[in-house]
Design an enzyme around this catalytic site. Structure first.
Site, PDB file in Angstrom:
ATOM      1  N   LYS B 184       3.476 -18.949   0.056  1.00 16.81           N
ATOM      2  CA  LYS B 184       2.882 -19.057  -1.266  1.00 16.81           C
ATOM      3  C   LYS B 184       3.479 -17.938  -2.100  1.00 16.81           C
ATOM      4  O   LYS B 184       3.246 -16.756  -1.834  1.00 16.81           O
ATOM      5  CB  LYS B 184       1.367 -18.904  -1.200  1.00 16.81           C
ATOM      6  CG  LYS B 184       0.714 -18.987  -2.583  1.00 16.81           C
ATOM      7  CD  LYS B 184      -0.633 -18.288  -2.635  1.00 16.81           C
ATOM      8  CE  LYS B 184      -1.081 -18.040  -4.064  1.00 16.81           C
ATOM      9  NZ  LYS B 184      -0.329 -16.961  -4.742  1.00 16.81           N
ATOM     10  N   GLY B 245      -9.292 -10.994  -1.573  1.00 12.62           N
ATOM     11  CA  GLY B 245      -8.388 -12.096  -1.247  1.00 12.62           C
ATOM     12  C   GLY B 245      -8.314 -12.335   0.250  1.00 12.62           C
ATOM     13  O   GLY B 245      -8.397 -13.477   0.721  1.00 12.62           O
ATOM     14  N   GLY B 246      -8.181 -11.258   1.009  1.00 15.86           N
ATOM     15  CA  GLY B 246      -8.099 -11.382   2.458  1.00 15.86           C
ATOM     16  C   GLY B 246      -9.371 -11.945   3.062  1.00 15.86           C
ATOM     17  O   GLY B 246      -9.338 -12.805   3.954  1.00 15.86           O
ATOM     18  N   GLU B 265      -3.658  -7.704   5.576  1.00 16.73           N
ATOM     19  CA  GLU B 265      -3.585  -6.254   5.434  1.00 16.73           C
ATOM     20  C   GLU B 265      -4.171  -5.972   4.062  1.00 16.73           C
ATOM     21  O   GLU B 265      -3.648  -6.440   3.066  1.00 16.73           O
ATOM     22  CB  GLU B 265      -2.120  -5.849   5.567  1.00 16.73           C
ATOM     23  CG  GLU B 265      -1.936  -4.401   5.846  1.00 16.73           C
ATOM     24  CD  GLU B 265      -1.673  -3.693   4.578  1.00 16.73           C
ATOM     25  OE1 GLU B 265      -2.675  -3.329   3.924  1.00 16.73           O
ATOM     26  OE2 GLU B 265      -0.506  -3.510   4.237  1.00 16.73           O
ATOM     27  N   CYS B 302      -0.010   0.516   0.403  1.00 13.95           N
ATOM     28  CA  CYS B 302      -1.194   0.401   1.268  1.00 13.95           C
ATOM     29  C   CYS B 302      -1.539   1.738   1.896  1.00 13.95           C
ATOM     30  O   CYS B 302      -2.679   1.960   2.284  1.00 13.95           O
ATOM     31  CB  CYS B 302      -0.934  -0.591   2.400  1.00 13.95           C
ATOM     32  SG  CYS B 302       0.160  -1.926   1.959  1.00 13.95           S
ATOM     33  N   GLU B 393     -11.196   1.537  -1.787  1.00 18.68           N
ATOM     34  CA  GLU B 393      -9.823   1.788  -2.222  1.00 18.68           C
ATOM     35  C   GLU B 393      -9.699   1.615  -3.733  1.00 18.68           C
ATOM     36  O   GLU B 393     -10.236   0.674  -4.306  1.00 18.68           O
ATOM     37  CB  GLU B 393      -8.878   0.807  -1.517  1.00 18.68           C
ATOM     38  CG  GLU B 393      -7.410   1.005  -1.887  1.00 18.68           C
ATOM     39  CD  GLU B 393      -6.513  -0.101  -1.310  1.00 18.68           C
ATOM     40  OE1 GLU B 393      -5.393   0.225  -0.935  1.00 18.68           O
ATOM     41  OE2 GLU B 393      -6.939  -1.271  -1.249  1.00 18.68           O
TER      42      GLU B 393
END
Lengths: 509, 509
Positions: B184, B245-246, B265, B302, B393
């Protein structure tokens, strides 16, 4: 042995307060004493706190000391003597020889994981040397190794009261990985669980392990199971049981604030393929062997053959005739629990209700309770795909023969199967190698273990064993619950970058 | 390069029909042509069918041929020339040198997995010889090896438009594992994705791989992502992005008829520990280095440092003063997208609104759009645990210094942290080894990578790298998305029992 009906928390024997479980002798339907009351909420929380405290300490215990601990558990189980197998016979209806064998296997598994620990390869230690002069940037020194995930909840299995229960394969591999274990005793064999639990406690004491490294909890229904799966201290789950039970644990584990891995071994019908030359030359022999495998232990094995594919060629009738005759001479066997016997009867009824299915043969029944009266069915290949009832596992001695029109149809029907633990292929030297290769390549996508000229029952505890498979045979098709690779389920890797030698973990020095 | 705004399915370029995506140049907020229309439902299904057909064929392609294919992708990406980096600069606002480096890393990763394939160890081949005379039962011959799971959906990451996008680490490791890949495209860099997608197609053709081994799909919002995660053909997901999203992908994957693994991740604040001797001797230097790391790439990594623990001892003030001065001299940088810049500002506002937090320093802003104006905050250790905003985060150049009263408080606060990708420890030779060991043992339970005297940014692609960590830093703390072990994510073991030599897969012969 004088059973007390206790839970075990931090090495202490604790009487529960919640409900009460009594085992039932499936041979007589009589209740067996003592009663096991479920753990109170307070004691449950205490067990969780102790497991966490033990994890912080136990994960740092050396491979050698952990190996000695596993060996001590095996020794303590052996010390118990005959009481263990006698109680297990009462609670499960399984014969003495089988349970003696299972006891040996249980102790063998513990000792195998002691070897795995001493060997040390399970840690997957990796090292990249520093490259200080590399351009454009230097490379740091990197090590990695695998460590335990945290406390593991192990759910005792009804069909392996020793080898997949309190000190069974899940417990052995989790303890080897450095993870404390909290066992939910299976309610069908609470006394067997207590005896083994006491043996583990003796080993904990003898080896001076942290008290919380092992707990044995009783509770009614799925309540305690769900509590375990939801508790933040628990970092992985080992389960062998029904698809419904495993799926419930998966849902709970996925819905946690911190989702955790679930290793549930759930449901498999273990297709058997009889190739044309084997059918022609050995149809009769394979028919008899199939029934022997299907009837073994009342079919109460995850790998019991439940589905047979054969093309309607020379030998098919011999195969069917032989299977029918063999089954007709077999006597029914007592199942593990009244619930399992009831589910078996519902399962075979569901198959029999299908218009397309023909009942080929039935074993001889007796008037004892909780009998598994083995049944063999036949269905045409054209009918199989559309009949959902024929795709679901019936736990017990029941199998469906699918008469295929061609190898192509066999492959088409195979494609419609869900994930399986095993597939068995029967072939002879003259069977076409290209056809066999095509079948193996298809089966690789569907099953965890492909075996030739045998049946899936009898799962070898070895390095190369895979007792796992795509969903729904297991919840996590990347794992095995039998064999040395089972330890991988409870490990994760940690990387150490430029860590001073003095501070590095000993195994990396 | 003449961009066409196409999806790629089965090696063909297909114009979509759904909505329309245009990249935005974050330096100017101007839209970039062409428009990328989302794939139609029909073409989506076609892509899925082709991926499945390709899986059946591609998984049987030899390690050597797969290695050549990965190398060919690297070569085709290099062939594209300057157009790739130029377009990526327009779409991401990232500087040329960074993108040149990332291109090199992307090709390096592809070549590394070619080495992994030629080495073959990734298959974890195991062999137990037959023991025909073993009592009481003979042991069969067993082999096992790992094979690919099936087609993998890869979600391009905004912050690594090359190294974790169309032909990035997830794609390289999945293709190496024998899994077709459906990418995607990230809507922030659709043109970059098209250029790399065309390079992959050229490699597919050159190496005569099955056409469906690669697809590149565009679509708006989370719609196509959810469709991919839910589709039965997809057997695993590789994702780098936000926690929201994850988590959405995890939920969809867990709710499928056949749940699948999700390797997401997601979220990490990467704690930094400054030990007392290091603080005393190098407080000033560490303060400057921290800001350099935090400001690198506008903190859009990250592993960017977001949390600093130090005990209020000698050197603490030097550290703070140096960090403040260094940050005050830095200039803001353009972020990847307007959405990311907006989220950064919301994140730092959330921290600033906390009563307990003191703003120490701010970078110099400019009047360009989508700026990340770096910020450094201070909070007392006593206040940290209770302040949830300080545990989340903030993607970008923002960090919170926690002034601790003692090492014990530092450990207590560490225990309250969620799972992290990295932790950095700064120490000097005179720092107490026992204290450092205790900290490392604690961090092992919390993070995927522990590093000393540096910062987590700069993730080495190597054998021992772990770019993963306990939830929520990743969805599956047993995995790494960087380094050779990343291939394990897309593999499962199959066991071969008594399989005739002629029928065994070639790699086992």
């Amino acid at each position: 042995m004088n059973l007390k009906g206790i839970n075990i928390i931090g090495g202490e024997f604790v009487i529960g307060t919640d409900g009460g479980i009594k085992a039932i002798n499936p041979n007589t339907n009589e209740e067996l004493l003592p009663e096991y009351k479920g753990i109170s909420d307070t004691d449950f929380d205490r067990a969780m706190n102790l497991a966490w405290a033990a994890f912080i300490e136990y994960r740092l215990v050396s491979n050698e000391k952990r190996a000695e601990f596993l060996e001590a558990i095996a020794e303590e189980i052996e010390k118990v003597g005959d009481d263990l197998v006698q109680r297990a016979m009462l609670e499960t209806g399984l014969p003495q020889a089988r349970l003696e064998g299972e006891k040996g296997r249980t102790c063998g598994q513990l000792r195998l994981f002691a070897k795995v620990l001493r060997d040390g390869k399970y840690q997957d230690i990796r090292h990249d040397v520093a490259l200080p002069d590399r351009m454009p940037l230097p490379r740091p020194e990197l090590y990695s190794r695998k460590i335990g995930l945290g406390p593991v909840a192990v759910f005792g299995a009804s069909n392996f009261p020793l080898a997949f229960s309190v000190a069974g394969g899940d417990t052995a591999s989790a303890l080897a990985a450095g993870c404390p274990v909290v066992v939910k005793a299976h309610q069908a064999h609470p006394g067997t669980s207590e005896i083994v639990g006491r043996a583990v406690v003796a080993a904990v004491e003898r080896c001076q392990m942290p008290k919380g490294v092992f707990a044995l909890l009783y509770g009614s229904g799925s309540k305690i199971g769900q509590k375990l799966a939801a508790h933040p201290v628990i970092k992985a789950i080992g389960f062998t049981g029904s698809r419904a039970g495993g799926t419930a644990l998966m849902n709970t584990a996925a819905a946690r604030a911190e989702p955790i891995p679930v290793y549930a071994e759930m449901s498999s019908i273990n297709p058997v393929y009889i190739m044309s030359e084997a059918l022609k030359n050995r149809g009769k022999e394979i028919g008899a062997a199939l029934i022997q495998s299907m009837m073994m232990g009342a079919g109460q094995f995850c790998t019991s053959p439940g589905l047979i594919f054969a093309v309607d060629n020379e030998g098919f009738d011999d195969f069917i005739t032989s299977a029918k005759q063999t089954l007709g001479k077999q006597t029914s066997q007592t199942m593990l629990t009244p619930g399992i016997a009831k589910a078996f009867n519902q399962g075979v009824d569901r198959i029999q209700q299908s218009q397309q299915v023909q009942l080929l043969a039935t074993a001889q029944g007796t008037d004892k309770p909780n009998q598994c009266v083995g049944k063999l069915f036949l269905v045409e290949g054209d009918q199989y795909i559309g009949d959902k009832a024929l795709h679901d596992e019936v736990f017990g001695s029941s199998a469906v023969v699918v008469r295929c029109k061609s190898f192509e149809q066999m492959q088409q029907l195979t494609e419609s199967l869900e994930g399986q633990l095993t597939a068995s292929v029967h072939c002879d030297d003259n069977d076409d190698v290209a056809v066999l290769q095509a079948l193996v390549q298809q089966l690789e996508r569907k099953v965890g273990r492909i075996l030739f000229n045998g049946f899936g029952t009898g799962v070898e505890v070895a390095d190369a064993m895979v007792h796992g498979g795509p969903y729904p045979s297991t919840s996590d098709g990347r794992s095995t619950s039998v064999g040395t690779a089972a330890i991988d389920r409870f490990l994760r890797a940690v990387c150490y970058q430029n860590v001073p030698k003095a501070v590095l973990p000993d195994v990396l020095k």
